[in-house]
Write a protein that holds these residues in place. Structure first.
Motif, PDB file in Angstrom:
ATOM      1  N   UNK A   1       0.859  -1.185   0.000  1.00 61.89           N
ATOM      2  CA  UNK A   1       0.000   0.000   0.000  1.00 61.89           C
ATOM      3  C   UNK A   1       0.896   1.236   0.000  1.00 61.89           C
ATOM      4  N   UNK A   2       0.346   2.358  -0.416  1.00 56.20           N
ATOM      5  CA  UNK A   2       1.157   3.575  -0.474  1.00 56.20           C
ATOM      6  C   UNK A   2       1.604   4.003   0.918  1.00 56.20           C
ATOM      7  N   UNK A   3       0.721   3.838   1.900  1.00 50.08           N
ATOM      8  CA  UNK A   3       1.067   4.144   3.283  1.00 50.08           C
ATOM      9  C   UNK A   3       1.112   2.826   4.045  1.00 50.08           C
ATOM     10  N   UNK A   4       2.307   2.316   4.260  1.00 49.69           N
ATOM     11  CA  UNK A   4       2.479   1.017   4.904  1.00 49.69           C
ATOM     12  C   UNK A   4       2.760   1.198   6.402  1.00 49.69           C
ATOM     13  N   UNK A   5       2.238   0.277   7.181  1.00 51.73           N
ATOM     14  CA  UNK A   5       2.594   0.185   8.597  1.00 51.73           C
ATOM     15  C   UNK A   5       3.537  -0.996   8.750  1.00 51.73           C
ATOM     16  N   UNK A   6       4.773  -0.716   9.130  1.00 50.11           N
ATOM     17  CA  UNK A   6       5.767  -1.779   9.211  1.00 50.11           C
ATOM     18  C   UNK A   6       5.799  -2.373  10.619  1.00 50.11           C
ATOM     19  N   UNK A   7       6.398  -3.539  10.712  1.00 49.60           N
ATOM     20  CA  UNK A   7       6.451  -4.253  11.981  1.00 49.60           C
ATOM     21  C   UNK A   7       7.316  -3.515  12.999  1.00 49.60           C
ATOM     22  N   UNK A   8       6.907  -3.511  14.265  1.00 51.68           N
ATOM     23  CA  UNK A   8       7.791  -2.998  15.317  1.00 51.68           C
ATOM     24  C   UNK A   8       9.044  -3.876  15.391  1.00 51.68           C
ATOM     25  N   UNK A   9      10.152  -3.279  15.781  1.00 49.76           N
ATOM     26  CA  UNK A   9      11.435  -3.987  15.778  1.00 49.76           C
ATOM     27  C   UNK A   9      11.391  -5.275  16.593  1.00 49.76           C
ATOM     28  N   UNK A  10      10.701  -5.258  17.739  1.00 47.15           N
ATOM     29  CA  UNK A  10      10.702  -6.431  18.610  1.00 47.15           C
ATOM     30  C   UNK A  10       9.947  -7.611  18.007  1.00 47.15           C
ATOM     31  N   UNK A  11       9.127  -7.357  16.986  1.00 48.12           N
ATOM     32  CA  UNK A  11       8.384  -8.437  16.340  1.00 48.12           C
ATOM     33  C   UNK A  11       9.135  -9.034  15.157  1.00 48.12           C
ATOM     34  N   UNK A  12      10.257  -8.437  14.799  1.00 47.07           N
ATOM     35  CA  UNK A  12      11.054  -8.919  13.665  1.00 47.07           C
ATOM     36  C   UNK A  12      12.177  -9.812  14.185  1.00 47.07           C
ATOM     37  N   UNK A  13      12.428 -10.898  13.478  1.00 48.34           N
ATOM     38  CA  UNK A  13      13.530 -11.763  13.879  1.00 48.34           C
ATOM     39  C   UNK A  13      14.839 -10.998  13.853  1.00 48.34           C
TER      40      UNK A  13
END
Length: 324
Positions: free
Chosen positions: A29-41
């Motif tokens: 999407x044009x405006x993306x909500x990315x994962x919080x750092x703690x949820x990323x491996x």
């Protein structure tokens, strides 16, 4: 690893970030909500996952994103993966924007091949498709990959009617002139993106279009993925077609995907997944991680039906969330 249909899984696509420096219209999407750092491996957890898969017989690992090369300290991970005993084929999919500075280190670290996304050769159109991308950076990246010694570099082109279908022959010509491979990909219904039914183009239509300009000879070659290849006489370039709609390739599927948050998706076109991150963070037990991966083979379906999902996608996550 063998699923309940007797298919051997030897290929893993591992996403190391959901972030990207482009915003391609078919991916995000044009405006993306990315994962919080703690949820990323973490990079260490990504390495742990890779080690577990390789210990279970996986021989090919593809790093994806988002754009994997925007991940901070990414070379730490790649250097260790390149030295992983038992891993025969470490490859990477990229949008090419960072290759002018990363191509040589990637080659030195043991990356075997690169896939580079390129949907157009027109600068203004490129910016429209990617929303913020700079074509000249990608072209410099392709040159850098060749200069670093990469061979069989492959361009990936998503086919979109009314957007880039007038350039398919030009893209083949570019690939041939630069001794690259190219694969044309049918657009997949991932994420709530409107208008896909109007932009869809089948592999057959594109192949017929290219065939009016180049002789295409069917090939039995395989790169270990879903592409079916054709050859042009007198050229080393392979022309591939990835056809999840018109030529469902599920019967020979040999791969699974792991997202940046550690979700193992046995099928790109289904929602069933197994979360590996809690297993790793609970006690760091390598045996438990391997068992979870083995258990995921039980939920790997026989296949998907992207054709029925074109106007009403069952998979609402965007491609960037799953791993390109």
């Amino acid at each position: 690893m063998i699923d309940k249909y007797g298919r051997h899984v030897t290929y893993v696509r591992l996403s190391i970030t959901d972030r990207c420096d482009f915003r391609c219209t078919y991916c995000m999407a044009e405006e993306m909500t990315f994962l919080p750092r703690q949820e990323v491996m973490s990079l260490e957890e990504s390495l742990q996952v890779a080690q577990a898969f390789v210990s279970l017989g996986v021989s090919k690992l593809r790093l994806t994103g988002g754009e994997p090369l925007v991940r901070k300290n990414v070379m730490w991970l790649i250097e260790r993966l390149g030295a992983l005993p038992g891993l025969e084929n470490l490859v990477l999919t990229t949008n090419g924007s960072q290759l002018d500075r990363f191509a040589a280190p990637l080659k030195a670290a043991g990356v075997k091949r690169l896939n580079i996304s390129l949907d157009t050769l027109k600068a203004e159109r490129f910016q429209a498709i990617t929303r913020i991308g700079d074509l000249s950076k990608v072209l410099r990246g392709i040159e850098a990959a060749t200069a670093a010694g990469f061979q069989r570099t492959k361009l990936n082109t998503v086919m979109m009617r009314g957007t880039n279908d007038d350039e398919f022959v030009d893209l083949v010509r570019f690939a041939v002139e630069h001794q690259l491979d190219i694969s044309f990909i049918e657009e997949m219904p991932l994420g709530e993106i409107h208008g896909r039914s109007k932009t869809y183009i089948s592999s057959e239509e594109t192949r017929e279009m290219i065939g009016r300009h180049y002789e295409l000879i069917p090939s039995t070659e395989s790169s270990g993925g879903p592409a079916r290849y054709w050859r042009i006489p007198g050229s080393e370039s392979r022309i591939g077609f990835i056809s999840p709609h018109s030529h469902n390739f599920c019967d020979s599927c040999n791969r699974v995907r792991v997202t940046a948050k550690g979700e193992l998706y046995p099928c790109l076109g289904q929602n069933d997944a197994l979360s590996l991150l809690p297993v790793m963070r609970a006690n760091g037990d390598e045996a438990a991680l391997r068992q979870a991966i083995v258990d995921s083979m039980g939920i790997k379906p026989f296949g998907h039906d992207f054709t029925q999902q074109m106007n009403n996608p069952q998979v609402v996550r965007f491609m960037s969330m799953t791993g390109g």
